[in-house]
Design a protein around this motif. Structure first.
Motif, PDB file in Angstrom:
ATOM      1  N   GLU A   1       0.910  -1.353  -0.005  1.00  7.06           N
ATOM      2  CA  GLU A   1      -0.037   0.051  -0.092  1.00  7.06           C
ATOM      3  C   GLU A   1       0.885   1.204   0.099  1.00  7.06           C
ATOM      4  O   GLU A   1       1.989   1.090   0.604  1.00  7.06           O
ATOM      5  N   GLN A   2       0.346   2.131  -0.720  1.00  9.20           N
ATOM      6  CA  GLN A   2       0.978   3.682  -0.595  1.00  9.20           C
ATOM      7  C   GLN A   2      -0.163   4.624  -0.503  1.00  9.20           C
ATOM      8  O   GLN A   2      -1.446   4.502  -0.742  1.00  9.20           O
ATOM      9  N   THR A   3       0.190   6.000  -0.144  1.00  9.64           N
ATOM     10  CA  THR A   3      -0.676   7.206  -0.059  1.00  9.64           C
ATOM     11  C   THR A   3       0.199   8.362  -0.772  1.00  9.64           C
ATOM     12  O   THR A   3       1.308   8.291  -0.482  1.00  9.64           O
ATOM     13  N   HIS A   4      -0.560   8.608  -1.566  1.00 10.16           N
ATOM     14  CA  HIS A   4       0.052  10.018  -2.482  1.00 10.16           C
ATOM     15  C   HIS A   4      -0.569  11.127  -2.166  1.00 10.16           C
ATOM     16  O   HIS A   4      -2.189  11.350  -2.379  1.00 10.16           O
ATOM     17  N   VAL A   5      -0.034  12.346  -2.198  1.00  7.60           N
ATOM     18  CA  VAL A   5      -0.689  13.740  -2.091  1.00  7.60           C
ATOM     19  C   VAL A   5      -0.121  14.236  -3.581  1.00  7.60           C
ATOM     20  O   VAL A   5       1.044  14.424  -3.845  1.00  7.60           O
ATOM     21  N   LEU A   6      -1.294  14.918  -4.162  1.00  8.25           N
ATOM     22  CA  LEU A   6      -0.955  15.365  -5.706  1.00  8.25           C
ATOM     23  C   LEU A   6      -1.465  16.843  -5.478  1.00  8.25           C
ATOM     24  O   LEU A   6      -2.721  17.064  -4.998  1.00  8.25           O
ATOM     25  N   ASP A   7      -0.581  17.915  -5.691  1.00 12.16           N
ATOM     26  CA  ASP A   7      -1.078  19.170  -5.867  1.00 12.16           C
ATOM     27  C   ASP A   7      -1.442  19.347  -7.256  1.00 12.16           C
ATOM     28  O   ASP A   7      -1.005  19.004  -8.256  1.00 12.16           O
ATOM     29  N   VAL A   8      -2.725  19.932  -7.691  1.00  8.10           N
ATOM     30  CA  VAL A   8      -3.377  20.333  -8.909  1.00  8.10           C
ATOM     31  C   VAL A   8      -3.513  21.888  -9.041  1.00  8.10           C
ATOM     32  O   VAL A   8      -4.065  22.423  -8.216  1.00  8.10           O
ATOM     33  N   ARG A   9      -3.002  22.297 -10.254  1.00  2.21           N
ATOM     34  CA  ARG A   9      -3.415  23.655 -10.430  1.00  2.21           C
ATOM     35  C   ARG A   9      -3.681  23.806 -12.029  1.00  2.21           C
ATOM     36  O   ARG A   9      -2.898  23.277 -12.770  1.00  2.21           O
ATOM     37  N   ASP A  10      -4.426  24.489 -12.370  1.00  2.51           N
ATOM     38  CA  ASP A  10      -4.924  24.874 -13.873  1.00  2.51           C
ATOM     39  C   ASP A  10      -4.773  23.683 -14.818  1.00  2.51           C
ATOM     40  O   ASP A  10      -4.486  23.334 -15.677  1.00  2.51           O
ATOM     41  N   GLY A  11      -5.711  22.631 -14.057  1.00  6.96           N
ATOM     42  CA  GLY A  11      -6.162  21.394 -14.731  1.00  6.96           C
ATOM     43  C   GLY A  11      -4.798  20.446 -15.043  1.00  6.96           C
ATOM     44  O   GLY A  11      -4.829  19.451 -15.613  1.00  6.96           O
ATOM     45  N   LYS A  12      -3.701  20.476 -14.168  1.00  4.60           N
ATOM     46  CA  LYS A  12      -2.712  19.508 -14.291  1.00  4.60           C
ATOM     47  C   LYS A  12      -2.102  19.037 -12.803  1.00  4.60           C
ATOM     48  O   LYS A  12      -2.349  19.929 -11.939  1.00  4.60           O
ATOM     49  N   VAL A  13      -1.330  17.911 -12.686  1.00  9.21           N
ATOM     50  CA  VAL A  13      -0.742  17.929 -11.304  1.00  9.21           C
ATOM     51  C   VAL A  13       0.463  18.230 -11.569  1.00  9.21           C
ATOM     52  O   VAL A  13       1.147  18.279 -12.533  1.00  9.21           O
TER      53      VAL A  13
END
Length: 197
Positions: free
Chosen positions: A116-128
């Motif tokens: 298992e993994q947990t990921h945090v993705l920041d999203v801006r202007d429709g992209k990661v």
């Protein structure tokens, strides 16, 4: 926003599974930063889609049938938290780096991984645009026989290091990652569509 945050998260992990340059260009922002690139070949630290494609090449060189089934997601306006499993079969050397240099090379064990993994993705202007992760690497290394060390795996790793195979594997994996990144960078400099690669 062209693609919603949930679809972006699915897309990012699909890029890692497939190495699809067109999907990388659609999903990943040009200023993308991967905080986890410190254990990867140097090309994985390249900003933008090229670095993600380098990461995909690195992981797929070690694990065939690589999959990231998503278990759950939460999101707000500019972040997505993804809980998933990383699955595959260890059919190539799994090379880990520290500051761009060889740290550890695990020869192919042909064992299955599933952790298992947990990921945090920041999203801006429709992209990661940013990625960081909390991974259960101890479980993965246990599944590969590295931790605690299985005698046969430990002996193979030592033999690889002494014989120079570990260094050659690191050089080959680094070259594959750099090649994957360069394909996208070359296409964007020529103005070609990423799917034309």
């Amino acid at each position: 926003m062209g693609i919603n945050a949930t679809d972006l998260a699915h897309g990012l992990f699909r890029v890692l599974e497939t190495g699809d340059p067109s999907l990388a260009a659609d999903t990943v922002g040009e200023n993308f930063h991967n905080r986890e690139a410190s254990v990867s070949p140097p090309a994985c630290a390249i900003p933008g889609p090229a670095g993600v494609l380098a990461s995909a090449a690195w992981m797929r060189s070690a694990f065939s049938d690589l999959r990231f089934p998503i278990l759950g997601m939460a999101r707000n306006d500019d972040q997505v938290w993804v809980r998933l499993r990383m699955q595959g079969q260890h059919t190539g050397p799994f090379v880990r780096f520290r500051d761009g240099a060889l740290d550890q090379a695990v020869p192919p064990t042909h064992r299955e991984i599933d952790f298992e993994q947990t990921h945090v993705l920041d999203v801006r202007d429709g992209k990661v645009v940013k990625h960081e992760a909390v991974r259960d690497d101890i479980t993965m290394l246990g599944q590969l026989g590295v931790f605690p060390p299985a005698p046969a795996t430990a002996l193979r790793m030592l033999a690889w290091r002494v014989s120079g195979r570990a260094a050659r594997a690191a050089a080959q994996v680094s070259a594959q990652a750099a090649e994957a990144a360069a394909l996208l960078q070359d296409a964007s400099h020529r103005g070609a569509a990423p799917d034309a690669l």
